[in-house]
Design a protein around this motif. Structure first.
Motif, PDB file in Angstrom:
ATOM      1  N   GLU A 190       0.829  -1.209   0.000  1.00  0.00           N
ATOM      2  CA  GLU A 190       0.000   0.000   0.000  1.00  0.00           C
ATOM      3  C   GLU A 190       0.862   1.257   0.000  1.00  0.00           C
ATOM      4  O   GLU A 190       0.561   2.236  -0.695  1.00  0.00           O
ATOM      5  CB  GLU A 190      -0.920  -0.004   1.226  1.00  0.00           C
ATOM      6  CG  GLU A 190      -2.052  -1.035   1.144  1.00  0.00           C
ATOM      7  CD  GLU A 190      -2.829  -1.146   2.453  1.00  0.00           C
ATOM      8  OE1 GLU A 190      -2.445  -0.452   3.430  1.00  0.00           O
ATOM      9  OE2 GLU A 190      -3.808  -1.910   2.492  1.00  0.00           O
ATOM     10  N   ILE A 191       1.955   1.228   0.756  1.00  0.00           N
ATOM     11  CA  ILE A 191       2.859   2.384   0.800  1.00  0.00           C
ATOM     12  C   ILE A 191       3.558   2.561  -0.539  1.00  0.00           C
ATOM     13  O   ILE A 191       3.738   3.690  -1.020  1.00  0.00           O
ATOM     14  CB  ILE A 191       3.888   2.228   1.943  1.00  0.00           C
ATOM     15  CG1 ILE A 191       3.177   2.235   3.299  1.00  0.00           C
ATOM     16  CG2 ILE A 191       4.923   3.354   1.887  1.00  0.00           C
ATOM     17  CD1 ILE A 191       4.084   1.928   4.481  1.00  0.00           C
ATOM     18  N   ILE A 192       3.968   1.464  -1.174  1.00  0.00           N
ATOM     19  CA  ILE A 192       4.581   1.557  -2.505  1.00  0.00           C
ATOM     20  C   ILE A 192       3.622   2.237  -3.477  1.00  0.00           C
ATOM     21  O   ILE A 192       4.002   3.113  -4.252  1.00  0.00           O
ATOM     22  CB  ILE A 192       4.972   0.158  -3.024  1.00  0.00           C
ATOM     23  CG1 ILE A 192       6.123  -0.419  -2.181  1.00  0.00           C
ATOM     24  CG2 ILE A 192       5.393   0.222  -4.503  1.00  0.00           C
ATOM     25  CD1 ILE A 192       6.429  -1.872  -2.475  1.00  0.00           C
ATOM     26  N   ASN A 193       2.357   1.838  -3.411  1.00  0.00           N
ATOM     27  CA  ASN A 193       1.351   2.401  -4.321  1.00  0.00           C
ATOM     28  C   ASN A 193       1.016   3.857  -4.011  1.00  0.00           C
ATOM     29  O   ASN A 193       0.408   4.544  -4.846  1.00  0.00           O
ATOM     30  CB  ASN A 193       0.079   1.557  -4.287  1.00  0.00           C
ATOM     31  CG  ASN A 193       0.237   0.236  -5.017  1.00  0.00           C
ATOM     32  OD1 ASN A 193       0.841   0.182  -6.087  1.00  0.00           O
ATOM     33  ND2 ASN A 193      -0.279  -0.840  -4.456  1.00  0.00           N
ATOM     34  N   GLU A 194       1.406   4.345  -2.845  1.00  0.00           N
ATOM     35  CA  GLU A 194       1.235   5.767  -2.520  1.00  0.00           C
ATOM     36  C   GLU A 194       2.206   6.638  -3.316  1.00  0.00           C
ATOM     37  O   GLU A 194       2.043   7.852  -3.406  1.00  0.00           O
ATOM     38  CB  GLU A 194       1.460   6.010  -1.020  1.00  0.00           C
ATOM     39  CG  GLU A 194       0.370   5.472  -0.114  1.00  0.00           C
ATOM     40  CD  GLU A 194      -0.889   6.308  -0.142  1.00  0.00           C
ATOM     41  OE1 GLU A 194      -0.896   7.379  -0.782  1.00  0.00           O
ATOM     42  OE2 GLU A 194      -1.878   5.887   0.478  1.00  0.00           O
ATOM     43  N   GLN A 195       3.246   5.999  -3.883  1.00  0.00           N
ATOM     44  CA  GLN A 195       4.243   6.701  -4.709  1.00  0.00           C
ATOM     45  C   GLN A 195       4.922   7.825  -3.926  1.00  0.00           C
ATOM     46  O   GLN A 195       5.156   8.922  -4.435  1.00  0.00           O
ATOM     47  CB  GLN A 195       3.594   7.224  -5.989  1.00  0.00           C
ATOM     48  CG  GLN A 195       3.026   6.120  -6.854  1.00  0.00           C
ATOM     49  CD  GLN A 195       2.203   6.612  -8.017  1.00  0.00           C
ATOM     50  OE1 GLN A 195       2.410   7.716  -8.511  1.00  0.00           O
ATOM     51  NE2 GLN A 195       1.240   5.817  -8.470  1.00  0.00           N
ATOM     52  N   ASP A 196       5.246   7.529  -2.680  1.00  0.00           N
ATOM     53  CA  ASP A 196       5.967   8.490  -1.850  1.00  0.00           C
ATOM     54  C   ASP A 196       7.458   8.372  -2.146  1.00  0.00           C
ATOM     55  O   ASP A 196       8.007   7.266  -2.166  1.00  0.00           O
ATOM     56  CB  ASP A 196       5.705   8.201  -0.367  1.00  0.00           C
ATOM     57  CG  ASP A 196       6.435   9.175   0.541  1.00  0.00           C
ATOM     58  OD1 ASP A 196       5.915  10.282   0.753  1.00  0.00           O
ATOM     59  OD2 ASP A 196       7.533   8.825   1.026  1.00  0.00           O
ATOM     60  N   PRO A 197       8.151   9.499  -2.380  1.00  0.00           N
ATOM     61  CA  PRO A 197       9.563   9.430  -2.788  1.00  0.00           C
ATOM     62  C   PRO A 197      10.499   8.857  -1.727  1.00  0.00           C
ATOM     63  O   PRO A 197      11.593   8.411  -2.054  1.00  0.00           O
ATOM     64  CB  PRO A 197       9.913  10.886  -3.110  1.00  0.00           C
ATOM     65  CG  PRO A 197       8.884  11.703  -2.426  1.00  0.00           C
ATOM     66  CD  PRO A 197       7.637  10.879  -2.394  1.00  0.00           C
ATOM     67  N   THR A 198      10.080   8.883  -0.465  1.00  0.00           N
ATOM     68  CA  THR A 198      10.934   8.345   0.603  1.00  0.00           C
ATOM     69  C   THR A 198      10.521   6.940   1.014  1.00  0.00           C
ATOM     70  O   THR A 198      11.320   5.995   0.985  1.00  0.00           O
ATOM     71  CB  THR A 198      10.884   9.263   1.840  1.00  0.00           C
ATOM     72  OG1 THR A 198      11.313  10.573   1.483  1.00  0.00           O
ATOM     73  CG2 THR A 198      11.789   8.717   2.950  1.00  0.00           C
ATOM     74  N   TYR A 199       9.267   6.779   1.386  1.00  0.00           N
ATOM     75  CA  TYR A 199       8.840   5.533   2.023  1.00  0.00           C
ATOM     76  C   TYR A 199       8.413   4.441   1.053  1.00  0.00           C
ATOM     77  O   TYR A 199       8.416   3.260   1.421  1.00  0.00           O
ATOM     78  CB  TYR A 199       7.741   5.833   3.051  1.00  0.00           C
ATOM     79  CG  TYR A 199       8.271   6.647   4.200  1.00  0.00           C
ATOM     80  CD1 TYR A 199       9.036   6.055   5.201  1.00  0.00           C
ATOM     81  CD2 TYR A 199       8.075   8.020   4.258  1.00  0.00           C
ATOM     82  CE1 TYR A 199       9.564   6.791   6.240  1.00  0.00           C
ATOM     83  CE2 TYR A 199       8.601   8.777   5.297  1.00  0.00           C
ATOM     84  CZ  TYR A 199       9.349   8.158   6.284  1.00  0.00           C
ATOM     85  OH  TYR A 199       9.890   8.902   7.305  1.00  0.00           O
ATOM     86  N   SER A 200       8.080   4.796  -0.182  1.00  0.00           N
ATOM     87  CA  SER A 200       7.782   3.760  -1.166  1.00  0.00           C
ATOM     88  C   SER A 200       9.031   2.942  -1.512  1.00  0.00           C
ATOM     89  O   SER A 200       8.990   1.710  -1.484  1.00  0.00           O
ATOM     90  CB  SER A 200       7.160   4.374  -2.421  1.00  0.00           C
ATOM     91  OG  SER A 200       5.872   4.889  -2.131  1.00  0.00           O
TER      92      SER A 200
END
Length: 214
Positions: A81-91
Motif C-alpha cells: 500500500e505504501i509503494i502504491n502511494e508513490q511516496d519518494p521516501t517511504y515507497s
C-alpha cells in the motif's frame, strides 16, 4: 500660481484613481476573491501533503517495527500500500524491506513494484537511477543478456554517478557467462570514464590485469 496648478493636478489624479476603482470595482473584487481562494487552497494542500507524509511515515515505522513471521501477510499488504502511494521516501524503503526480508518470492511482482517507483514516483534523478541499478541487481542472476541491458541502458547511456556501477554489473555478468571479450569491453569502458566510482575503477583494473590480460 504653481501651487494652484499642483493642487489641480493632484485632484485630477485622485479623480482618475477614484473613477478607476468605481469602473473596475467588480473586477477588483473578483480578483481579490480569486487570490484569497488560491492562497487558502495552497495552504490547505500544503497541510494535506504534510499530514499525508506523516501518516505514511508512521505507517511504515509501525509496520516494520512490528514485523515478524506471524504477521508476514499483513506486513506485505501494508508495505505494498505504501509503494502504491508513490511516496519518494517511504515507497522505495518499503520495497527494499520486502526484498531484504524475502517477503515476496514472485520476481515478476517485485519487478512491477520497481516499475511503480521508476515510472510513476516523483524522485530525484540520481535516486531514480539508484533504483534502476537495484532492479538490475535483483534480476541479474536470472535475466537474459537483452533483459539486463534493457534495464541498465538508461544508466549506461547517461552521465549518471551510477553509470560505472551499471557497466561493472554487465562486465561481471558476461564474465560469469565466460564471455570474456564482452566482459573486457565493459571493464575498459569503466577505466575510460572520467567520473568512475574509485572502488569500481580499482576493481575493474584488477579484473583486467589479473583475469583478462592477453
Amino acid at each position: 500660481m504653481e501651487e494652484d496648478i499642483s493642487i489641480i493636478n493632484s485632484n485630477t489624479r485622485n479623480e482618475k484613481v477614484r473613477n478607476f476603482f468605481i469602473n473596475n470595482k467588480n473586477k477588483i473584487i473578483s480578483t481579490a476573491i480569486v487570490l484569497v481562494v488560491v492562497l487558502i487552497g495552497a495552504y490547505g494542500f500544503d497541510n494535506y501533503k504534510t499530514n499525508k507524509k506523516k501518516d505514511i511515515s508512521n505507517k511504515f515505522n509501525l509496520t516494520t517495527l512490528a514485523f515478524s513471521e506471524n504477521v508476514k501477510g499483513s506486513t506485505v499488504q501494508k508495505l505494498v500500500e505504501i509503494i502504491n502511494e508513490q511516496d519518494p521516501t517511504y515507497s522505495p524503503l518499503s520495497l527494499y524491506f520486502i526484498i531484504d526480508n524475502k517477503l515476496i518470492s514472485n520476481q515478476s511482482e517485485i519487478n512491477g513494484y520497481f516499475d511503480i517507483l521508476i515510472e510513476k514516483t516523483s524522485l530525484d534523478r540520481e535516486i531514480k537511477n539508484l533504483i534502476i541499478y537495484k532492479k538490475a541487481l535483483f534480476n541479474a542472476d536470472q535475466s537474459q543478456e537483452s533483459d539486463l541491458l534493457n534495464i541498465l541502458n538508461p544508466l549506461i547511456n547517461s552521465d549518471s554517478v551510477w553509470k560505472s556501477h551499471a557497466l561493472y554489473l554487465m562486465a561481471e555478468y558476461f564474465y560469469s557467462k565466460d564471455q570474456k571479450q564482452k566482459s573486457k569491453e565493459f571493464f575498459n569502458q569503466i577505466i575510460s570514464l572520467e567520473n568512475s566510482n574509485s572502488d569500481i575503477w580499482s576493481q575493474a583494473e584488477k579484473r583486467l590485469n589479473r583475469d583478462l590480460s592477453e
